[in-house]
Design a protein around this motif. Sequence first.
Motif, PDB file in Angstrom:
ATOM      1  N   ASN A  15       3.786  10.591  16.957  1.00 45.30           N
ATOM      2  CA  ASN A  15       2.898   9.716  16.310  1.00 45.30           C
ATOM      3  C   ASN A  15       2.477  11.032  14.938  1.00 45.30           C
ATOM      4  N   THR A  16       2.214   9.917  13.378  1.00 43.16           N
ATOM      5  CA  THR A  16       2.432  11.427  12.614  1.00 43.16           C
ATOM      6  C   THR A  16       1.150  10.318  11.723  1.00 43.16           C
ATOM      7  N   PRO A  17       1.362   9.262  11.761  1.00 43.84           N
ATOM      8  CA  PRO A  17      -0.066   8.594  11.046  1.00 43.84           C
ATOM      9  C   PRO A  17      -0.560   9.840   9.943  1.00 43.84           C
ATOM     10  N   ALA A  18      -1.676   9.921  10.934  1.00 38.62           N
ATOM     11  CA  ALA A  18      -2.764  10.923  10.442  1.00 38.62           C
ATOM     12  C   ALA A  18      -2.408  11.623   9.264  1.00 38.62           C
ATOM     13  N   LEU A  19      -0.606  13.030  10.180  1.00 36.40           N
ATOM     14  CA  LEU A  19      -0.309  13.565   9.058  1.00 36.40           C
ATOM     15  C   LEU A  19       0.537  12.304   7.264  1.00 36.40           C
ATOM     16  N   ILE A  20       0.294  11.244   8.182  1.00 28.91           N
ATOM     17  CA  ILE A  20       1.639  10.766   6.604  1.00 28.91           C
ATOM     18  C   ILE A  20      -0.408  10.203   5.323  1.00 28.91           C
ATOM     19  N   ARG A  21      -1.921  10.014   5.985  1.00 30.65           N
ATOM     20  CA  ARG A  21      -1.824   9.956   5.566  1.00 30.65           C
ATOM     21  C   ARG A  21      -3.160  11.008   5.171  1.00 30.65           C
ATOM     22  N   LEU A  22      -3.240  11.902   4.883  1.00 31.96           N
ATOM     23  CA  LEU A  22      -3.356  12.931   4.905  1.00 31.96           C
ATOM     24  C   LEU A  22      -2.670  13.776   3.892  1.00 31.96           C
ATOM     25  N   LEU A  23      -1.281  13.819   3.590  1.00 29.20           N
ATOM     26  CA  LEU A  23      -0.645  14.278   2.414  1.00 29.20           C
ATOM     27  C   LEU A  23      -0.259  12.974   1.504  1.00 29.20           C
ATOM     28  N   PHE A  24       0.162  11.587   2.127  1.00 30.56           N
ATOM     29  CA  PHE A  24       0.900  10.272   1.104  1.00 30.56           C
ATOM     30  C   PHE A  24       0.165   9.511   1.546  1.00 30.56           C
ATOM     31  N   PRO A  25      -1.012   9.460   0.986  1.00 31.11           N
ATOM     32  CA  PRO A  25      -2.111   8.627   1.019  1.00 31.11           C
ATOM     33  C   PRO A  25      -1.336   6.865   0.377  1.00 31.11           C
ATOM     34  N   SER A  26      -0.397   6.359   0.684  1.00 32.50           N
ATOM     35  CA  SER A  26       0.025   5.558  -0.620  1.00 32.50           C
ATOM     36  C   SER A  26       0.868   4.170  -0.143  1.00 32.50           C
ATOM     37  N   VAL A  27       1.175   3.325  -0.292  1.00 36.50           N
ATOM     38  CA  VAL A  27       1.953   1.553   0.198  1.00 36.50           C
ATOM     39  C   VAL A  27       3.603   2.811  -0.318  1.00 36.50           C
ATOM     40  N   CYS A  28       3.557   3.901  -1.145  1.00 39.48           N
ATOM     41  CA  CYS A  28       5.621   3.965  -1.310  1.00 39.48           C
ATOM     42  C   CYS A  28       6.466   5.187  -0.766  1.00 39.48           C
ATOM     43  N   PHE A  29       5.563   4.602   0.782  1.00 43.75           N
ATOM     44  CA  PHE A  29       6.762   5.627   1.477  1.00 43.75           C
ATOM     45  C   PHE A  29       7.091   4.548   2.851  1.00 43.75           C
ATOM     46  N   PHE A  30       8.689   4.484   3.115  1.00 45.60           N
ATOM     47  CA  PHE A  30       8.990   3.386   4.149  1.00 45.60           C
ATOM     48  C   PHE A  30      10.304   3.697   4.313  1.00 45.60           C
ATOM     49  N   SER A  74      14.134   0.971   1.662  1.00 47.00           N
ATOM     50  CA  SER A  74      12.569   1.152   1.991  1.00 47.00           C
ATOM     51  C   SER A  74      13.282  -0.971   2.098  1.00 47.00           C
ATOM     52  N   GLN A  75      11.831  -1.831   2.348  1.00 49.54           N
ATOM     53  CA  GLN A  75      12.015  -2.731   2.271  1.00 49.54           C
ATOM     54  C   GLN A  75      12.176  -3.505   1.119  1.00 49.54           C
ATOM     55  N   ALA A  76      11.817  -3.062  -0.284  1.00 47.14           N
ATOM     56  CA  ALA A  76      12.383  -3.654  -1.422  1.00 47.14           C
ATOM     57  C   ALA A  76      13.438  -3.048  -2.384  1.00 47.14           C
ATOM     58  N   TYR A  77      13.387  -1.794  -1.631  1.00 50.60           N
ATOM     59  CA  TYR A  77      14.819  -1.692  -1.725  1.00 50.60           C
ATOM     60  C   TYR A  77      15.863  -2.295  -0.554  1.00 50.60           C
ATOM     61  N   ARG A  78      15.642  -2.337   0.057  1.00 49.71           N
ATOM     62  CA  ARG A  78      16.212  -3.466   0.122  1.00 49.71           C
ATOM     63  C   ARG A  78      16.507  -4.700   0.157  1.00 49.71           C
ATOM     64  N   GLN A  79      15.849  -5.398  -0.333  1.00 46.57           N
ATOM     65  CA  GLN A  79      15.275  -7.192  -1.156  1.00 46.57           C
ATOM     66  C   GLN A  79      15.946  -6.795  -2.367  1.00 46.57           C
ATOM     67  N   GLY A  80      16.468  -6.258  -3.251  1.00 49.15           N
ATOM     68  CA  GLY A  80      16.535  -5.856  -4.281  1.00 49.15           C
ATOM     69  C   GLY A  80      15.391  -6.267  -5.712  1.00 49.15           C
ATOM     70  N   PHE A  81      14.319  -5.142  -5.253  1.00 54.57           N
ATOM     71  CA  PHE A  81      13.199  -5.295  -5.658  1.00 54.57           C
ATOM     72  C   PHE A  81      13.473  -4.164  -7.110  1.00 54.57           C
ATOM     73  N   GLN A  82      13.448  -4.738  -8.150  1.00 56.96           N
ATOM     74  CA  GLN A  82      13.067  -4.019  -9.746  1.00 56.96           C
ATOM     75  C   GLN A  82      12.811  -2.854 -10.335  1.00 56.96           C
ATOM     76  N   LEU A  83      12.628  -1.843 -10.811  1.00 61.55           N
ATOM     77  CA  LEU A  83      11.592  -1.158 -11.678  1.00 61.55           C
ATOM     78  C   LEU A  83      11.641  -2.122 -12.788  1.00 61.55           C
ATOM     79  N   GLY A  84      10.384  -1.997 -13.265  1.00 67.42           N
ATOM     80  CA  GLY A  84       9.865  -2.936 -14.069  1.00 67.42           C
ATOM     81  C   GLY A  84       9.621  -4.336 -13.629  1.00 67.42           C
ATOM     82  N   ASP A  85       9.818  -5.311 -12.403  1.00 78.69           N
ATOM     83  CA  ASP A  85       9.425  -6.398 -11.898  1.00 78.69           C
ATOM     84  C   ASP A  85       7.931  -6.521 -11.791  1.00 78.69           C
TER      85      ASP A  85
END
Length: 380
Positions: A15-30, A74-85
């Motif tokens: 169980n690591t959610p608390a640790l992740i929220r502490l260090l990396f509070p963003s939607v940018c990890f998955f 990540s989901q975005a990576y696998r769904q073909g999101f592009q930088l600049g979208d």
Amino acid sequence: MLLISPMNHQRRTRNTPALIRLLFPSVCFFFTASFPLQAQEKAPSAPEIVKRVESILSNPAENGIVITLIVFGSQAYRQGFQLGDTLLTYNWKKPKSVAHLIELVGKVGEQEEVKVQLLSEGKPRMVSLKPGRIGIDGIPVKKGQPSSSRPDVADYKPDFSTLDALKEAWFAFVQEGKRIGYERHLLKERDGVFWLNAQSIFSTDGETVNMKIDIQVRRESGLPFQKVGYLWGNGDFKIQLVNDGKTISGAIDDYKLQFAAPADVLPTYCSGLLATTLPLEVGAGTRLTLLGEGNATLYYGSALVCRGQKEAEVLGKKVRAWQFEQSSFGKIGNIYWLDDDRKLVKAIFNQGEIHRTTKADALKNLPNGVLEVEDKAREK
């Protein structure tokens, strides 16, 4: 000094959610255990990507969030999101900021799919995602209104040949003014190659984390690194990456990966080290592409720039030190302070901080569960 996060494997039971929220509070990890790719497709060059994103930020076509980071696997990576979208809507709601997007993501129930509307290369696109983290970061924009981008930088070429080896530094690991652990840095040299070894041991919400990073950079070069190793916990999550100058290859646990290496790439953990090679003057800095050690993700449009002498609080004491800001497309990530001898005295990264001190002081009054661990560089 991490800007990035360890990936949250779904197949892990800890169980690591608390640790992740502490260090990396963003939607940018998955990350997902069903990672389907062994090699990343050939992507545009770093200058092309940066030019595209900066062009969109300078004249947004719609309100939304311009995507400036896509996490590998990540989901975005696998769904073909592009930088600049531009992300226009999430679950049919318009996000006003990244914080608002995080809120929207958190409100989605366990429904089968979430609709995300994008503007990609001037064309609308609808994507179906699963509930949970998307794997992006970005900058909110309004139609026709230029948004902030990368700072003005004098663009000095980094030179690791100025570094001395066999240096050791100890830091108190601080969160919200409270010591929660310590961090140790060791820099040594062999055959013209620097080995930067860092170890963080800290405790939060009753859990103790032991994180290790090993990086190799060549002395007689500007930015290129040779190897990076990342270990989270007691060996339960690790990354090993090698840069041959053309490709970055390696493994995330048992998953093999390979992708093109930008000419200016450097692991994020080297940012503090990189700052020590730059002039101590306002505007001195460099532009580069950063590689997240903990998620094998490239952070395009990055810059490290000196903002001059600023006041910093180090373990309750006010000091004057040279402040360096690390950013991606103008969005500040880490902040470093160096003294006149170019020693790192403090760093801020998301919600965590490290403050330079002595070994004896760093190991005093540690939380329960945090013990001194003998640090051994994995010199392979």
